[in-house]
Design a protein around this motif. Structure first.
Motif, PDB file in Angstrom:
ATOM      1  N   GLN A   1       0.871  -1.130   0.028  1.00  0.00           N
ATOM      2  CA  GLN A   1       0.035  -0.091  -0.168  1.00  0.00           C
ATOM      3  C   GLN A   1       0.957   1.368  -0.148  1.00  0.00           C
ATOM      4  OE1 GLN A   1      -3.409   0.410  -0.506  1.00  0.00           O
ATOM      5  NE2 GLN A   1      -2.708   2.525  -0.465  1.00  0.00           N
ATOM      6  N   ASP A   2       1.844   1.206   0.740  1.00  0.00           N
ATOM      7  CA  ASP A   2       2.839   2.349   0.751  1.00  0.00           C
ATOM      8  C   ASP A   2       3.513   2.455  -0.371  1.00  0.00           C
ATOM      9  OD1 ASP A   2       1.985   2.703   3.459  1.00  0.00           O
ATOM     10  OD2 ASP A   2       4.153   1.794   4.270  1.00  0.00           O
ATOM     11  N   MET A   3       3.700   1.639  -1.332  1.00  0.00           N
ATOM     12  CA  MET A   3       4.514   1.711  -2.487  1.00  0.00           C
ATOM     13  C   MET A   3       3.537   2.216  -3.817  1.00  0.00           C
ATOM     14  SD  MET A   3       7.828   0.433  -2.635  1.00  0.00           S
ATOM     15  CE  MET A   3       8.115  -0.363  -4.242  1.00  0.00           C
ATOM     16  N   ILE A   4       2.412   1.587  -3.401  1.00  0.00           N
ATOM     17  CA  ILE A   4       1.309   2.191  -4.441  1.00  0.00           C
ATOM     18  C   ILE A   4       0.781   3.678  -4.297  1.00  0.00           C
ATOM     19  CG2 ILE A   4      -1.225   2.073  -4.747  1.00  0.00           C
ATOM     20  CD1 ILE A   4      -0.851  -0.898  -4.599  1.00  0.00           C
ATOM     21  N   SER A   5       0.879   4.005  -2.888  1.00  0.00           N
ATOM     22  CA  SER A   5       0.506   5.285  -2.369  1.00  0.00           C
ATOM     23  C   SER A   5       1.720   6.247  -3.341  1.00  0.00           C
ATOM     24  CB  SER A   5       0.584   5.707  -1.028  1.00  0.00           C
ATOM     25  OG  SER A   5      -0.784   4.827  -0.574  1.00  0.00           O
ATOM     26  N   LEU A   6       2.788   5.912  -2.904  1.00  0.00           N
ATOM     27  CA  LEU A   6       4.152   6.698  -3.378  1.00  0.00           C
ATOM     28  C   LEU A   6       3.920   6.886  -4.863  1.00  0.00           C
ATOM     29  CD1 LEU A   6       6.647   8.374  -2.788  1.00  0.00           C
ATOM     30  CD2 LEU A   6       7.762   5.831  -2.946  1.00  0.00           C
ATOM     31  N   ALA A   7       3.519   5.778  -5.546  1.00  0.00           N
ATOM     32  CA  ALA A   7       3.544   5.778  -7.024  1.00  0.00           C
ATOM     33  C   ALA A   7       2.279   6.587  -7.431  1.00  0.00           C
ATOM     34  CB  ALA A   7       3.331   4.431  -7.452  1.00  0.00           C
ATOM     35  N   ALA A   8       1.184   6.527  -6.856  1.00  0.00           N
ATOM     36  CA  ALA A   8       0.214   7.382  -7.128  1.00  0.00           C
ATOM     37  C   ALA A   8       0.458   8.825  -7.087  1.00  0.00           C
ATOM     38  CB  ALA A   8      -0.973   7.311  -6.294  1.00  0.00           C
ATOM     39  N   ARG A   9       1.319   9.409  -6.067  1.00  0.00           N
ATOM     40  CA  ARG A   9       1.471  10.872  -5.794  1.00  0.00           C
ATOM     41  C   ARG A   9       2.318  11.049  -6.998  1.00  0.00           C
ATOM     42  NH1 ARG A   9       2.084   8.879  -0.551  1.00  0.00           N
ATOM     43  NH2 ARG A   9       4.441   8.984  -0.461  1.00  0.00           N
ATOM     44  N   ARG A  10       3.471  10.278  -7.354  1.00  0.00           N
ATOM     45  CA  ARG A  10       4.537  10.669  -8.244  1.00  0.00           C
ATOM     46  C   ARG A  10       3.771  10.633  -9.788  1.00  0.00           C
ATOM     47  NH1 ARG A  10       9.603  11.251  -6.145  1.00  0.00           N
ATOM     48  NH2 ARG A  10      10.535  10.878  -8.166  1.00  0.00           N
ATOM     49  N   THR A  11       2.791   9.698  -9.995  1.00  0.00           N
ATOM     50  CA  THR A  11       1.983   9.793 -11.345  1.00  0.00           C
ATOM     51  C   THR A  11       0.970  10.371 -11.458  1.00  0.00           C
ATOM     52  OG1 THR A  11       1.289   7.707 -11.019  1.00  0.00           O
ATOM     53  CG2 THR A  11       3.403   7.795 -11.728  1.00  0.00           C
ATOM     54  N   ASN A  12       0.204  10.779 -10.556  1.00  0.00           N
ATOM     55  CA  ASN A  12      -1.171  11.327 -10.549  1.00  0.00           C
ATOM     56  C   ASN A  12      -2.036  10.230 -11.100  1.00  0.00           C
ATOM     57  OD1 ASN A  12      -0.671  13.967  -9.499  1.00  0.00           O
ATOM     58  ND2 ASN A  12       0.384  14.431 -11.421  1.00  0.00           N
ATOM     59  N   ARG A  13      -1.948   9.068 -10.698  1.00  0.00           N
ATOM     60  CA  ARG A  13      -2.789   8.182 -11.080  1.00  0.00           C
ATOM     61  C   ARG A  13      -3.686   7.361  -9.749  1.00  0.00           C
ATOM     62  NH1 ARG A  13      -1.436   5.290 -16.022  1.00  0.00           N
ATOM     63  NH2 ARG A  13       0.023   6.790 -17.244  1.00  0.00           N
ATOM     64  N   PRO A  14      -4.793   6.988  -9.962  1.00  0.00           N
ATOM     65  CA  PRO A  14      -5.817   6.703  -8.649  1.00  0.00           C
ATOM     66  C   PRO A  14      -4.947   5.204  -8.036  1.00  0.00           C
ATOM     67  CG  PRO A  14      -6.795   5.869 -10.921  1.00  0.00           C
ATOM     68  CD  PRO A  14      -5.570   6.743 -11.295  1.00  0.00           C
ATOM     69  N   GLU A  15      -4.906   5.332  -7.100  1.00  0.00           N
ATOM     70  CA  GLU A  15      -4.212   4.318  -6.046  1.00  0.00           C
ATOM     71  C   GLU A  15      -4.996   2.977  -6.274  1.00  0.00           C
ATOM     72  OE1 GLU A  15      -3.704   4.808  -1.788  1.00  0.00           O
ATOM     73  OE2 GLU A  15      -2.835   6.653  -2.009  1.00  0.00           O
ATOM     74  N   GLU A  16      -6.339   3.007  -6.275  1.00  0.00           N
ATOM     75  CA  GLU A  16      -7.092   1.644  -6.435  1.00  0.00           C
ATOM     76  C   GLU A  16      -6.943   1.154  -7.839  1.00  0.00           C
ATOM     77  OE1 GLU A  16      -9.827   5.161  -7.579  1.00  0.00           O
ATOM     78  OE2 GLU A  16      -8.075   4.891  -6.223  1.00  0.00           O
ATOM     79  N   LYS A  17      -6.688   1.355  -8.695  1.00  0.00           N
ATOM     80  CA  LYS A  17      -6.194   0.822  -9.889  1.00  0.00           C
ATOM     81  C   LYS A  17      -4.742   0.370 -10.083  1.00  0.00           C
ATOM     82  CE  LYS A  17      -9.756   2.977 -12.745  1.00  0.00           C
ATOM     83  NZ  LYS A  17      -9.964   3.695 -13.989  1.00  0.00           N
ATOM     84  N   LEU A  18      -3.906   0.662  -8.965  1.00  0.00           N
ATOM     85  CA  LEU A  18      -2.380   0.554  -9.247  1.00  0.00           C
ATOM     86  C   LEU A  18      -1.951  -1.032  -8.467  1.00  0.00           C
ATOM     87  CD1 LEU A  18      -0.808   3.807  -8.632  1.00  0.00           C
ATOM     88  CD2 LEU A  18      -1.797   2.971 -10.775  1.00  0.00           C
ATOM     89  N   TYR A  19      -1.088  -1.613  -8.924  1.00  0.00           N
ATOM     90  CA  TYR A  19      -0.680  -2.795  -8.281  1.00  0.00           C
ATOM     91  C   TYR A  19       1.086  -3.100  -8.576  1.00  0.00           C
ATOM     92  CZ  TYR A  19      -1.037  -4.999 -12.968  1.00  0.00           C
ATOM     93  OH  TYR A  19      -0.626  -5.484 -14.455  1.00  0.00           O
ATOM     94  N   LEU A  20       1.634  -3.822  -7.702  1.00  0.00           N
ATOM     95  CA  LEU A  20       2.975  -3.996  -7.893  1.00  0.00           C
ATOM     96  C   LEU A  20       3.303  -5.159  -8.828  1.00  0.00           C
ATOM     97  CD1 LEU A  20       4.505  -3.686  -4.419  1.00  0.00           C
ATOM     98  CD2 LEU A  20       3.866  -1.801  -6.121  1.00  0.00           C
ATOM     99  N   GLY A  21       4.182  -4.847  -9.806  1.00  0.00           N
ATOM    100  CA  GLY A  21       4.623  -6.037 -10.544  1.00  0.00           C
ATOM    101  C   GLY A  21       6.213  -6.324 -11.136  1.00  0.00           C
ATOM    102  N   LYS A  22       6.526  -6.835 -12.092  1.00  0.00           N
ATOM    103  CA  LYS A  22       7.910  -6.980 -12.107  1.00  0.00           C
ATOM    104  C   LYS A  22       8.465  -5.671 -12.663  1.00  0.00           C
ATOM    105  CE  LYS A  22       7.683 -11.643 -13.504  1.00  0.00           C
ATOM    106  NZ  LYS A  22       8.038 -12.780 -14.580  1.00  0.00           N
ATOM    107  N   GLY A  23       9.528  -5.286 -12.022  1.00  0.00           N
ATOM    108  CA  GLY A  23      10.153  -3.871 -12.504  1.00  0.00           C
ATOM    109  C   GLY A  23       9.647  -2.672 -11.998  1.00  0.00           C
ATOM    110  N   GLY A  24       8.092  -2.645 -11.457  1.00  0.00           N
ATOM    111  CA  GLY A  24       7.795  -1.280 -11.124  1.00  0.00           C
ATOM    112  C   GLY A  24       6.244  -1.470 -10.714  1.00  0.00           C
ATOM    113  N   VAL A  25       5.419  -0.315 -10.911  1.00  0.00           N
ATOM    114  CA  VAL A  25       4.129  -0.414 -10.487  1.00  0.00           C
ATOM    115  C   VAL A  25       3.370  -0.300 -11.770  1.00  0.00           C
ATOM    116  CG1 VAL A  25       2.244   1.099  -9.181  1.00  0.00           C
ATOM    117  CG2 VAL A  25       4.779   0.728  -8.498  1.00  0.00           C
ATOM    118  N   TYR A  26       2.024  -0.868 -11.916  1.00  0.00           N
ATOM    119  CA  TYR A  26       1.365  -1.014 -13.107  1.00  0.00           C
ATOM    120  C   TYR A  26      -0.068  -0.448 -12.993  1.00  0.00           C
ATOM    121  CZ  TYR A  26       5.065  -4.188 -15.122  1.00  0.00           C
ATOM    122  OH  TYR A  26       6.141  -4.572 -15.500  1.00  0.00           O
TER     123      TYR A  26
END
Length: 743
Positions: free
Chosen positions: A525-550
């Motif tokens: 969740q912390d990784m997704i929240s960080l990714a959402a802040r840096r990409t302006n994408r909605p957290e609920e649609k993000l997930y961790l995968g190979k090499g990064g956040v998708y």
């Protein structure tokens, strides 16, 4: 089973590229040597280091007078002197140590140290130590530990038994024979700290013990302990760390101390020799009714983990069987023999040899199939543990037994010659994981993102050859969804890892699994929240995968890019390894089970035994890494094969009768059976939340009794002493004068 995965440390190990602690060198480094006692029991009348100190190239000689803090070590009881001052209690006792410009000079200096002894009576057997007139090795006497367990009324129950078997079993002292003998380098740092580069199974406990000896704050001692070339329990205790540390501090220079195989043989701890007398009774229907066990363990002169080893044997004295009346008494006795302590199996090997020997003898006298007899008496899924404690429900005992018949019914190959005979045997075991109730058994871990974009997972235990790196990698990538290239594992360095317990007690895999389960939700969740802040994408649609956040199939940001953030996710967990909810001292909660099938060929002319087949069925929950799982069981099986038929660190009057591998025989590739199958039973009862169990020890436990049963199947001879003696076997065959015995 999971997919095949190459061990992260596999290629560098098999190619010889990997560096162990004993391979390290540092500028301006000195070499250390330790002077050990010439006698197993003596007073020190005079000690002179003058001649050694004057030898050119010698930079320091230390005795007990050079120890600034506590002159003692031991995980539980610090009763073993670092350097003896008044009395020596075994031939491995240290009296002095030297640091010199070369190993040759250090060796020469040790020979120049003068020690005058007054020899004392040697207690080379527990029965001698228990004699009321024997000299006391401790002020309180010669008994280290006494414990027992009682259920029902065994004495009365024997009166109602239709058949009783009573036997005394003797098991030997075994050497760990790890590839890398004890040693490494201690480096004094400019800020007054020291770094200890030495293999151990518990860096934080080493740090604590060294702080007492050196009178140095724990935070000023760094232990770097991974990787190391094997341990099997033998490096759970301090060994040469204090000597190298004292010499390094005295000289202000790095000191390397690496024991030869002979030095390791003399000073290293061993598996506990035991004499176990067992009386077991059944009724006419074959149900076990009464079981009486008396254990006498030779613990040597110092405690180390002797009490815990005895407690473990007591706990497993009835193993996976339902016996209404049980009486177990155990003694751990001080002697002037080798220090006996922790060893893979931790007392389970010794007691299981005796227990399964009883089961086979009873089945034979009852004219019952040994499998059917065991099934009649084996525990059920929800039955209590062997000390009457609640344990995690498990059908493991019956599960492994249900596979035994298929192995015994295999077509038997013809003997290789007219004067050989083949036999088959099975045995089962039950083995508790973790340290048990009432024992400090801290677990935990840390999961974080580094500024280089690596998902770093850290544990305070060591890699000692058991394959824990592959286990961590498999569990983390599965639970997080990342790839092997995305992660970084940090273990075995007290300055870089959290306190999370030791590499002992088959707890590693289970502890990693529990730790990751606790940390993954928050970390993801912390990784997704960080990714959402840096990409302006909605957290609920993000997930961790190979090499990064998708998001969907698109990778929206890499872990490397996330690592550029100022504040990076870090999650830490601390918990206790699972224990029984019942206040039963040392009682375990998680158990593994095994069924070992052996086929042997006995030469009727020489008594020599060849193990043809050694297959094992293991019930330990889901397999995390298939190669690692098989490797642990196969390696444990070969080690136990040595225990059964060849290994004995025999001592007479306190001296070893063999002090190196030219006489102490261990299995080689030519002794490994052609068939060494490993069949895992992965299913757990519905609702089990404890995941995979460790398999570091279970593959060693039931091997010896299965081999001994196979020998009986081939020859009709019951063996009650390990290792099996070809001469004794021949003599017993001659005494029995079986029709097939070669005349």
């Amino acid at each position: 089973m999971t997919k095949q995965r190459i061990r992260p440390d596999g290629v560098p190990k098999v190619t010889g590229q990997l560096t162990y602690m004993t391979d390290l060198t540092f500028p301006n480094m000195l070499y250390g040597k330790v002077l050990r006692s010439a006698f197993p029991h003596a007073n020190i009348i005079r000690l002179s280091t003058d001649r050694a100190e004057k030898l050119p190239g010698v930079k320091a000689v230390i005795t007990h007078q050079d120890i600034p803090g506590l002159n003692g070590f031991g995980i539980i009881f610090p009763d073993q002197p670092v350097l003896c001052d008044k009395r020596v209690l075994y031939v491995g006792d240290a009296i002095a140590a030297v640091a010199a410009e070369s190993i040759e000079v250090a060796t020469a200096a040790i020979a120049l140290i003068e020690v005058e002894y007054e020899q004392l009576d040697v207690l080379d057997h527990p029965q001698k130590s228990l004699d009321p007139l024997a000299p006391k090795l401790r002020k309180e006497g010669n008994i280290l530990h006494r414990n027992g367990y009682k259920k029902g009324d065994a004495e009365a129950a024997f009166e109602n038994c239709d058949l009783i078997v009573e036997e005394t079993y003797s098991v030997p002292r075994q050497m760990h024979t790890y590839m890398e003998t004890e040693g490494g380098v201690v480096v004094p740092e400019a800020d007054g700290c020291i770094t200890v580069y030495m293999g151990t199974q518990h860096g934080f406990k080493d740090r604590f013990q060294l702080s007492r000896i050196l009178d140095l704050q724990e935070e000023k001692i760094r232990i770097v302990s991974s990787p190391m070339g094997g341990s099997f329990g033998g490096k759970d205790e301090l060994n040469v760390q204090p000597y190298a540390a004292l010499l390094a501090l005295k000289t202000g220079r790095p000191v390397k101390l690496h024991q030869t195989r002979q030095e390791s043989f003399v000073s290293g701890i061993k598996r506990h020799p035991m004499e176990i007398t067992v009386k077991t009774g059944v009724n006419g229907d074959g149900f076990l009714m009464a079981h009486e066990v008396k254990i006498v363990a030779d613990t040597g002169p110092y405690a180390t983990l002797g009490p815990a080893v005895l407690d473990f044997s007591i706990e497993h004295a009835a193993g996976p069987y339902k016996i209404p009346h049980v009486s177990v008494d155990g003694l751990s006795v001080y002697t002037n023999n080798a220090v006996a302590g922790e060893f893979r199996g931790f007392g389970g090997n010794q007691i299981t040899f005796a227990l399964e020997g009883q089961m086979d003898r009873l089945a034979d006298l009852l004219d019952m199939c040994p499998i059917d007899f065991r099934k009649l008496n084996v525990r059920g899924t929800t039955d209590e543990g062997p000390l009457g404690q609640r344990i995690v429900p498990t059908s493991g005992a019956l599960d492994v037994l249900n596979r035994a018949e298929d192995y015994l019914l295999r077509e038997r190959d013809e003997p290789s010659s007219p004067h050989t005979k083949r036999g088959k045997g099975i045995a089962i075991s039950m083995h508790g994981g973790g340290l048990g109730y009432g024992r400090l058994d801290t677990a935990g871990g840390r999961l974080s993102l580094t500024n280089k974009g690596k998902i770093e997972i850290s544990f305070g235990f060591e890699e000692c050859g058991q394959g824990i790196l592959a286990v961590i990698e498999e569990i983390l990538t599965t639970e997080i969804g990342c790839s092997e290239e995305d992660i970084q594992v940090v273990i075995g360095d007290t300055d870089r890892v959290p306190l999370s317990g030791s590499t002992t007690a088959s707890r590693g895999t289970s502890m990693v699994w529990h730790a990751v389960k606790r940390m993954k939700g928050t970390f993801k969740q912390d990784m997704i929240s960080l990714a959402a802040r840096r990409t302006n994408r909605p957290e609920e649609k993000l997930y961790l995968g190979k090499g990064g956040v998708y998001e969907g199939r698109e990778r929206i940001i890499s872990y490397i890019e996330l690592g550029e953030a100022e504040s990076l996710p870090t999650v830490t967990t601390t918990f206790n390894f699972p224990t029984t909810p019942d206040a039963v001292d040392s009682g375990h909660y998680l158990y593994t089970f095994s069924m070992t099938f052996s086929e042997v060929e006995v030469d009727l002319l020489t008594g020599q035994i060849k193990i043809i087949c050694l297959d094992q069925v293991i019930s330990a929950g889901p397999v995390v890494n298939e190669r690692g799982y098989k490797g642990q069981i196969e390696g444990g099986g070969v080690m136990a094969l040595g225990y059964a038929v060849m290994e004995d660190a025999h001592m007479v009057e306190g001296y070893y009768t063999k002090e190196n591998l030219d006489k102490y025989m261990i299995p080689t590739i030519t002794d490994v059976p052609f068939s060494m199958g490993v069949e895992p039973i992965e299913q757990l009862p519905e609702g089990d939340e404890h995941g995979p169990r460790g398999v570091g020890e279970i593959g060693t436990i039931a091997v010896a009794p299965s081999i001994v049963k196979a020998i009986h199947d081939a020859t009709g001879v019951w063996v009650n002493q390990l290792p099996v003696s070809p001469l004794a076997l021949l003599q017993e065959m001659e005494r029995r004068k079986e029709p097939w015995t070669v005349q």
